[in-house]
Motif scaffolding. Structure first.
Motif, PDB file in Angstrom:
ATOM      1  N   SER A 198      26.161  50.790  -7.221  1.00  0.00           N
ATOM      2  CA  SER A 198      25.701  50.070  -5.899  1.00  0.00           C
ATOM      3  C   SER A 198      24.391  50.677  -5.546  1.00  0.00           C
ATOM      4  CB  SER A 198      26.700  50.418  -4.634  1.00  0.00           C
ATOM      5  OG  SER A 198      27.954  49.577  -5.030  1.00  0.00           O
ATOM      6  N   PHE A 199      23.342  49.999  -5.256  1.00  0.00           N
ATOM      7  CA  PHE A 199      22.190  50.657  -5.374  1.00  0.00           C
ATOM      8  C   PHE A 199      22.082  51.632  -3.808  1.00  0.00           C
ATOM      9  CE2 PHE A 199      17.735  50.690  -3.135  1.00  0.00           C
ATOM     10  CZ  PHE A 199      17.149  51.574  -4.014  1.00  0.00           C
ATOM     11  N   ASP A 200      22.689  51.386  -2.778  1.00  0.00           N
ATOM     12  CA  ASP A 200      23.014  52.257  -1.659  1.00  0.00           C
ATOM     13  C   ASP A 200      23.168  53.580  -2.160  1.00  0.00           C
ATOM     14  OD1 ASP A 200      21.894  50.885   0.295  1.00  0.00           O
ATOM     15  OD2 ASP A 200      23.757  50.444   1.251  1.00  0.00           O
ATOM     16  N   ASP A 201      24.345  53.855  -3.084  1.00  0.00           N
ATOM     17  CA  ASP A 201      24.960  55.031  -3.343  1.00  0.00           C
ATOM     18  C   ASP A 201      24.010  55.879  -4.389  1.00  0.00           C
ATOM     19  OD1 ASP A 201      27.278  54.376  -2.272  1.00  0.00           O
ATOM     20  OD2 ASP A 201      28.645  54.151  -4.217  1.00  0.00           O
ATOM     21  N   GLU A 202      23.459  54.947  -5.219  1.00  0.00           N
ATOM     22  CA  GLU A 202      22.144  55.580  -6.190  1.00  0.00           C
ATOM     23  C   GLU A 202      21.033  56.176  -5.359  1.00  0.00           C
ATOM     24  OE1 GLU A 202      23.391  55.858  -9.552  1.00  0.00           O
ATOM     25  OE2 GLU A 202      25.083  54.820  -8.688  1.00  0.00           O
ATOM     26  N   LYS A 229      24.373  46.368  -8.025  1.00  0.00           N
ATOM     27  CA  LYS A 229      24.620  45.558  -6.781  1.00  0.00           C
ATOM     28  C   LYS A 229      23.772  46.261  -5.439  1.00  0.00           C
ATOM     29  CE  LYS A 229      28.678  46.968  -7.960  1.00  0.00           C
ATOM     30  NZ  LYS A 229      29.972  47.735  -7.872  1.00  0.00           N
ATOM     31  N   ASN A 230      23.419  45.009  -4.750  1.00  0.00           N
ATOM     32  CA  ASN A 230      22.584  45.559  -3.736  1.00  0.00           C
ATOM     33  C   ASN A 230      22.749  44.824  -2.525  1.00  0.00           C
ATOM     34  OD1 ASN A 230      20.649  46.811  -2.246  1.00  0.00           O
ATOM     35  ND2 ASN A 230      18.702  45.923  -3.339  1.00  0.00           N
ATOM     36  N   ASP A 233      21.359  41.350  -0.993  1.00  0.00           N
ATOM     37  CA  ASP A 233      19.858  41.112  -1.747  1.00  0.00           C
ATOM     38  C   ASP A 233      20.468  40.782  -3.291  1.00  0.00           C
ATOM     39  OD1 ASP A 233      18.224  41.442   0.043  1.00  0.00           O
ATOM     40  OD2 ASP A 233      17.746  43.697  -0.191  1.00  0.00           O
ATOM     41  N   GLY A 234      21.698  40.719  -3.596  1.00  0.00           N
ATOM     42  CA  GLY A 234      22.183  40.280  -4.608  1.00  0.00           C
ATOM     43  C   GLY A 234      22.379  41.262  -5.746  1.00  0.00           C
ATOM     44  N   VAL A 235      22.381  40.876  -7.106  1.00  0.00           N
ATOM     45  CA  VAL A 235      22.572  42.040  -8.204  1.00  0.00           C
ATOM     46  C   VAL A 235      21.440  41.716  -9.143  1.00  0.00           C
ATOM     47  CG1 VAL A 235      24.844  42.093  -8.019  1.00  0.00           C
ATOM     48  CG2 VAL A 235      24.287  40.300  -9.446  1.00  0.00           C
ATOM     49  N   THR A 236      21.081  42.586  -9.927  1.00  0.00           N
ATOM     50  CA  THR A 236      20.211  42.939 -11.067  1.00  0.00           C
ATOM     51  C   THR A 236      20.773  43.164 -12.262  1.00  0.00           C
ATOM     52  OG1 THR A 236      18.381  43.273  -9.347  1.00  0.00           O
ATOM     53  CG2 THR A 236      17.771  43.631 -11.776  1.00  0.00           C
TER      54      THR A 236
END
Ligand code: ADP
Length: 308
Positions: A198-202, A229-230, A233-236
């Motif tokens: 998850s981008f937030d955690d990273e 996962k963001n 804003d969806g996933v990359t």
């Protein structure tokens, strides 16, 4: 042709307020939530198994019965004499949820104490799923036992999927503890063929400024496939050497409770991916599942409420 999905980690007893002086008992935990949504999204010829350790008390028995009722296999669950499950309590104050945990003595901390048992369960699976929470509850020796079995699985060509789910409260305190946590998360990623951060955690823990930083971080560790996962804003996605792609989130009519958004995305995504969908179609399904989940209360929603 069907296969076997194995999820490894801790399921806890969840107590939440159910009126003045009353508590409701439920069960949840990140890797169990993912198994639940994988079960709901997998075809019937796939089995979903949960690997954990439980005690021999009535609460452990109730949890086992609940897991089996959900159609999730429990034959690999270790039973520890005198053990009890971990427990958490959700308290609501002015609409804000606070979590209190009693998990230091949970039987699940011993899930990787028998390497042979672990090996047998992993050898029988086609895809193995674990998380940073699974690693965070284990002793350093048990982390090494689990990771060496997962490296074997990876070398044998199985899908090994890992969600870093970074939760500092599970790890040793102070700067040394933080460094150990980050190193162990990276070791977990190296043992995997697919990482779902998850981008937030990273951003918070590895200091990533962009989603591309997160992709680069895991790719540089040698991870073949990464799905960042963001939230809304969806996933990359970066799969092998294919060009990076983006799959938008599915607009949520109402955001009621975001508990388990990432876990349910993982379950829906992995179910589709291992049964032949492209990473992008699998991600679109994961996003639709997550949107249903955040539109309802609780970590585990009924399979009937999920998209087909
Ligand atoms: P985590 O719960 O692990 O922090 P995210 O918050 O990134 O993970 O959410 C996981 C998935 O849930 C997202 O990829 C997205 O599909 C869905 N999701 C989360 N928040 C929203 C939102 N506000 N609107 C629509 N979808 C969302």
């Amino acid at each position: 042709m069907g296969g076997r999905f194995l999820s490894i980690g801790e399921c806890m007893v969840e107590l939440s307020q159910a009126g003045e002086g009353l508590l409701r008992k439920g069960f949840a935990g990140d890797t169990f939530n993912t198994a639940w949504y994988a079960r709901a999204c997998m075809p019937a010829d796939w089995s979903v198994e949960y690997f954990t350790a439980l005690g021999d008390d009535p609460l452990s028995n109730d949890m086992l019965a609940m897991i089996e009722n959900a159609g999730i296999g429990t034959k690999n669950v270790r039973r520890i004499e005198g053990g009890t499950p971990g427990l958490y309590l959700i308290t609501l104050k002015d609409g804000e949820r606070t979590f209190s945990y009693w998990r230091d003595t949970a039987a699940a901390k011993k899930l990787a104490d028998e390497a042979d048992h672990l090996r047998q369960a992993i050898e029988a699976a086609d895809i193995v799923y674990f998380s940073g929470i699974t690693l965070g509850i284990l002793s350093p020796d048990a982390v090494e036992t689990l990771l060496s079995e997962l490296r074997r699985a990876k070398a044998a060509g199985k899908v090994v999927a890992f969600d870093p789910n970074i939760r500092p409260r599970l790890w040793p305190k102070g700067e040394t503890g933080r460094q150990y946590m980050l190193k162990t998360i990276e070791d977990g990623a190296r043992a995997a063929t697919l990482v779902l951060p998850s981008f937030d955690d990273e951003k918070t823990h590895f200091g990533d400024a962009t989603v591309e930083d997160t992709l680069a971080h895991y790719k540089n560790l040698g991870v073949e496939n990464v799905v960042v996962k963001n939230g809304g804003d969806g996933v990359t996605l970066s799969f092998g050497n294919a060009p990076v792609t983006h799959v938008p989130a599915v607009k949520a009519p109402a955001v009621v409770d975001t508990t388990s958004a990432g876990d349910s995305f993982n379950g829906g995504f992995l179910a589709r991916l291992v049964t032949g969908a492209s990473p992008e179609l699998a991600a679109a399904h994961g996003a639709a599942v997550a949107t249903s989940v955040i539109g309802h209360h609780g970590a585990l929603i009924s399979p009937e409420l999920l998209p087909k």
